[in-house]
Design a protein around this motif. Structure first.
Motif, PDB file in Angstrom:
ATOM      1  N   ASN A 102       6.595  -6.620  -5.444  1.00  0.00           N
ATOM      2  CA  ASN A 102       6.583  -5.300  -4.813  1.00  0.00           C
ATOM      3  C   ASN A 102       5.237  -5.065  -4.133  1.00  0.00           C
TER       4      ASN A 102
ATOM      5  N   ILE B   4       5.409   0.257   0.823  1.00  0.00           N
ATOM      6  CA  ILE B   4       6.401   1.334   0.894  1.00  0.00           C
ATOM      7  C   ILE B   4       6.282   2.027   2.237  1.00  0.00           C
TER       8      ILE B   4
ATOM      9  N   GLY C 150      11.146   0.594  -0.168  1.00  0.00           N
ATOM     10  CA  GLY C 150      10.249  -0.384  -0.755  1.00  0.00           C
ATOM     11  C   GLY C 150      10.434  -1.763  -0.158  1.00  0.00           C
TER      12      GLY C 150
END
Length: 476
Positions: free
Chosen positions: A235, A238, A247
């Motif tokens: 991750n 965003i 995301g």
């Protein structure tokens, strides 16, 4: 009664009701994974990362003693403001802290995170799910892919994740993120894969997995898990707006080779081809006689590079690279960068209406270079497409701040013309028109005169910034 039996009965009853009310409609099997079991099993592999770095204030300029003598008035003010500067807490060195996430990939304590989480940090502390905090050692980083590798030491073998296969990931699959959003440790969110291969402009090798699983500040560096509990992404970014955010995660397959290099060498080496390319548009593909716009169009070939030595030319369209079809031209830099140095690879290219094989030995990417670069967009044309063209003179070149002293240059673009719609910019030098080089203004006009309204025109142009690219448009 056990929960599993109750769930089975509910599912059976639901199926009977659907079959009675909607004959012929089959009930889809439940595809939602057991997030409770996944979170219990995977949470111990995810860590919180706290970093600290010292921010030094700008130094106050003091007058050298060698300058003219000071008056007592000058000395008073310099001493007064100097002491005020030294005593002002805002002007002292300060510690800046930040939080992020990461995940353990080996029992020995190797951890993957984002480079922007630990970049320039003086101290890296890793907090485990059991509450213990250990000092982390930065083993290597890669700013182009935004990856960093950290090592912690513990007496016991550490729980770690299994790396999955992000290439096999399908849009619509369930995914789960675990991280440290807003400093709230070990938060679990879930969603689906919304898209793959996203390019969002963060670097030369963009290839993000897009997900609607909630990712927030502090999630950076944390894992994105597949429904079978394997890490398939990191991750990283965003995009906020509206009611929620989108995301983006780095595919784990792009990370695997980088991590191995960071573990062994502390840095990453990448392949180098030496071409500037542009993605194909339907108009460009048609102008070259290609049925599909899948491929990467070579706009220029750098001198003394693997591409030039292999015989690649401007106007070649790369259809395949080392056995992989190029669906989108933006894939080419990633393919080249991930190729081992000195490997001989086969390219399938489209040249002059025919496919042919070209073999190139991949070189080593140096600092400041890009494996295969995308030039800036822009274009130019003649009266039939809404531009004014002049022969370049030394006076005109000097006036426009150009190094070239001869050739054909676009001096005006008509508003609303097909040239403007294609992104034509004044100051572009015309190199080719439909594959032919117009040496003079007359030859340029004769090439356009042979075209009827609605015909395709393909131009090869050089912009003032030095980038070379193709553009295609229809005559007016």
């Amino acid at each position: 009664m056990p929960k599993t039996i109750v769930s089975a009965v509910r599912l059976w009853v639901t199926g009977v009701v659907v079959a009675l009310v909607f004959p012929g409609v089959s009930l889809a099997k439940p595809v939602s994974p057991d997030f409770v079991e996944l979170s219990k099993r995977l949470t111990p592999t995810v860590v919180n990362i706290r970093t600290a770095k010292t921010i030094k204030p700008k130094q106050r300029m003091r007058r050298p003693h060698s300058q003219q003598p000071q008056t007592p008035f000058d000395e008073f003010f310099e001493d007064f403001f100097g002491r005020m500067y030294d005593e002002n807490p805002q002007q002292r060195p300060r510690r800046e802290q930040s939080l992020g996430s990461g995940f353990i990939i080996s029992a020995e304590g190797y951890i993957i995170t984002n480079n922007h989480v630990v970049n320039d940090a003086d101290e890296v502390m890793v907090k485990l799910s059991d509450g213990r905090e250990l000092k982390g050692e930065l083993k290597g980083k890669d700013d182009k892919l935004d990856i960093a590798l950290i090592k912690i030491s513990d007496k016991q073998a550490l729980p770690h994740v299994e790396l999955g296969d992000s290439d096999s990931l399908e849009v619509g699959e369930w995914v789960m993120a675990i991280g440290n959003p807003f400093g709230l440790s070990h938060t679990v969110t879930a969603g689906i894969v919304s898209a793959k291969g996203r390019v969002i402009g963060t670097g030369p090798y963009d290839d993000f997995i897009q997900t609607d699983a909630s990712i927030n500040p502090g999630n950076s560096g944390g894992p994105l898990f597949s429904s079978d509990g394997k890490a398939i992404g990191i991750n990283t970014a965003i995009l906020s707006g509206g009611a929620g955010g989108i995301g983006f995660a780095i595919p784990i397959n792009a990370v695997k080779a980088v991590v191995e290099q960071l573990r062994s060498n502390g840095k990453v080496t990448r392949g180098y081809l030496g071409v500037r390319f542009q993605p194909l548009t339907p108009e460009l593909a048609k102008s070259f006689g290609l049925e599909s716009e899948k491929g990467a169009l070579i706009a220029s070939v750098e001198k003394d590079t693997p591409a030039e030595k292999a015989g690649l030319k401007t106007g070649d369209i790369i259809l395949e690279y080392d056995g992989r079809r190029i669906i989108d031209g933006n894939e080419l830099p990633r393919f080249v960068a991930g190729t081992p140095i000195n490997k001989k690879v086969k390219l399938v290219i489209f040249r002059e209406g025919k496919k042919q094989d070209v073999f190139v030995t991949v070189g080593k990417l140096k600092d400041g270079e890009i494996a295969a670069a995308v030039p800036n967009s822009g274009s130019g044309d003649g009266d039939k497409i809404g531009i004014t063209v002049q022969e370049l003179s030394k006076e005109l070149a000097d006036r426009m701040g150009m190094k070239e002293s001869k050739g054909l240059i676009v001096t005006e673009v008509k508003p609303g013309s097909s040239a403007e719609e294609a992104g034509v910019a004044t100051g572009s030098i015309i190199i080719e028109v439909n594959g032919q080089r117009p040496e003079t203004l007359e030859s340029f006009r004769s090439l356009l005169a042979a075209l009827k309204k609605g015909d395709l025109v393909r131009l090869l142009l050089k912009r003032q910034d030095g980038s070379i690219h193709y553009v295609a448009m229809k005559t007016e």
